[in-house]
Design a protein around this motif. Structure first.
Motif, PDB file in Angstrom:
ATOM      1  N   ARG A  19       0.881  -1.175   0.000  1.00  0.00           N
ATOM      2  CA  ARG A  19       0.000   0.000   0.000  1.00  0.00           C
ATOM      3  C   ARG A  19       0.909   1.213   0.000  1.00  0.00           C
ATOM      4  NH1 ARG A  19      -5.176  -0.800   0.349  1.00  0.00           N
ATOM      5  NH2 ARG A  19      -5.511   1.318   1.084  1.00  0.00           N
ATOM      6  N   ASP A  21       1.447   5.574  -1.073  1.00  0.00           N
ATOM      7  CA  ASP A  21       0.888   6.868  -1.395  1.00  0.00           C
ATOM      8  C   ASP A  21       0.858   6.996  -2.921  1.00  0.00           C
ATOM      9  OD1 ASP A  21       0.292   9.773  -0.566  1.00  0.00           O
ATOM     10  OD2 ASP A  21       1.975   9.966  -1.967  1.00  0.00           O
ATOM     11  N   LYS A  22      -0.280   7.371  -3.481  1.00  0.00           N
ATOM     12  CA  LYS A  22      -0.435   7.423  -4.929  1.00  0.00           C
ATOM     13  C   LYS A  22       0.575   8.347  -5.598  1.00  0.00           C
ATOM     14  CE  LYS A  22      -3.813   8.240  -8.633  1.00  0.00           C
ATOM     15  NZ  LYS A  22      -2.787   8.152  -9.600  1.00  0.00           N
ATOM     16  N   ALA A  23       0.786   9.511  -5.034  1.00  0.00           N
ATOM     17  CA  ALA A  23       1.723  10.463  -5.636  1.00  0.00           C
ATOM     18  C   ALA A  23       3.147   9.905  -5.638  1.00  0.00           C
ATOM     19  CB  ALA A  23       1.675  11.795  -4.889  1.00  0.00           C
ATOM     20  N   GLU A  24       3.542   9.254  -4.551  1.00  0.00           N
ATOM     21  CA  GLU A  24       4.875   8.665  -4.450  1.00  0.00           C
ATOM     22  C   GLU A  24       5.036   7.532  -5.463  1.00  0.00           C
ATOM     23  OE1 GLU A  24       7.644   7.859  -0.649  1.00  0.00           O
ATOM     24  OE2 GLU A  24       5.772   6.716  -0.655  1.00  0.00           O
ATOM     25  N   ARG A  25       4.012   6.683  -5.568  1.00  0.00           N
ATOM     26  CA  ARG A  25       4.037   5.585  -6.533  1.00  0.00           C
ATOM     27  C   ARG A  25       4.129   6.119  -7.957  1.00  0.00           C
ATOM     28  NH1 ARG A  25       1.150   4.008 -10.698  1.00  0.00           N
ATOM     29  NH2 ARG A  25       1.051   1.828 -11.152  1.00  0.00           N
ATOM     30  N   ASP A  26       3.310   7.109  -8.278  1.00  0.00           N
ATOM     31  CA  ASP A  26       3.306   7.672  -9.630  1.00  0.00           C
ATOM     32  C   ASP A  26       4.648   8.295  -9.987  1.00  0.00           C
ATOM     33  OD1 ASP A  26       0.692   6.818  -9.829  1.00  0.00           O
ATOM     34  OD2 ASP A  26      -0.184   8.820  -9.602  1.00  0.00           O
ATOM     35  N   GLU A  27       5.258   8.972  -9.030  1.00  0.00           N
ATOM     36  CA  GLU A  27       6.569   9.574  -9.253  1.00  0.00           C
ATOM     37  C   GLU A  27       7.625   8.497  -9.512  1.00  0.00           C
ATOM     38  OE1 GLU A  27       9.490  12.901  -7.167  1.00  0.00           O
ATOM     39  OE2 GLU A  27       7.918  11.957  -5.974  1.00  0.00           O
TER      40      GLU A  27
END
Length: 55
Positions: A19, A21-27
């Motif tokens: 699981r 953080d979406k922003a961290e994953r996208d980056e």
């Protein structure tokens, strides 16, 4: 050289669900793409190095 004579890598037969953080994953995924690699490849490499270092 035909396909059968190449060394095969072991088949991946397990998953690890995280699981994030979406922003961290996208980056992370975007940076991997920019560096012409995949997120999965980089995470597997990190895991191999981590185990080797700490085993």
């Amino acid at each position: 050289m035909n396909k059968k004579s190449k060394t095969k890598t072991p088949k991946k037969d397990s998953q690890l669900v995280l699981r994030l953080d979406k922003a961290e994953r996208d980056e992370f995924v975007a940076l991997c793409k920019k560096l012409d690699t995949s997120a999965a490849r980089e995470i597997r490499q990190f895991m191999r190095e981590f185990v080797k270092k700490n085993d």
